[in-house]
Design a protein around this motif. Structure first.
Motif: not given
Length: 175
Positions: A108-109, A111-112, A115-116
């Motif tokens: 999840r980290k 992906r975040r 994306t940023t």
């Protein structure tokens, strides 16, 4: 490398990490990696950490990209002088952080953060992507003597792919 290649690299790293985590059991994750002192789980976090580092480096490169070359070179030399403490922090920081961003949270980290980074990359002007800074080349094999903002966006996937080859458990990915 163009923007779409960099962003594709981010997406590929996310898929690869998710696949690796899905395939690995406790034994594989706790085992020592190949060629490092980290466990496989520590190394997987370190691979994610490369993207976190890139995000942190971007404002610095943009700032130094507007400063005279002698200041850039002096700063890179100062950082190079701190290689030994950097190596210690890099090793132990990844070990400790892997306890927080463990197998349950690191995908999840990633992906975040990717994306940023992708959104930020899409907004960059060509002039901004060309800003450059001298780097401490002893800190990482993918740091070159001078790196542009574009190079920093591309860096974490090179770092990820390199370390993926040091995992000591068999995995099957399409990358």
């Amino acid at each position: 490398m163009d923007r779409s290649e960099i962003i594709d690299g981010y997406r590929g790293a996310c898929v690869e990490l998710e696949d690796l985590l899905a395939q690995a059991g406790d034994l594989e994750l706790r085992s020592r990696s190949a060629g490092t002192r980290w466990t496989n789980e520590d190394l997987l976090f370190h691979m994610v950490f490369g993207y976190m580092v890139a995000r942190s480096l971007l404002p610095l490169v943009k700032l130094f990209g507007h400063l005279p070359d002698p200041l850039n070179i002096a700063f890179a030399r100062l950082l190079t002088a701190g290689t030994r403490p950097f190596d210690w922090v890099n090793y132990w920081g990844s070990r400790a952080a892997a306890r927080v961003y463990n197998r349950h949270r690191m995908a999840r980290k990633l992906r975040r953060i990717t994306t940023t980074l992708a959104v930020s990359l899409e907004k960059e002007s060509e002039d901004s992507l060309a800003l450059r800074m001298a780097f401490p080349t002893r800190w990482d094999p993918f740091f070159t003597p001078v790196m542009t903002v574009a190079d920093v966006y591309a860096y974490p996937t090179l770092h990820f792919d390199f370390h993926a080859r040091q995992l000591s458990f068999p995995f099957d990915t399409d990358r």
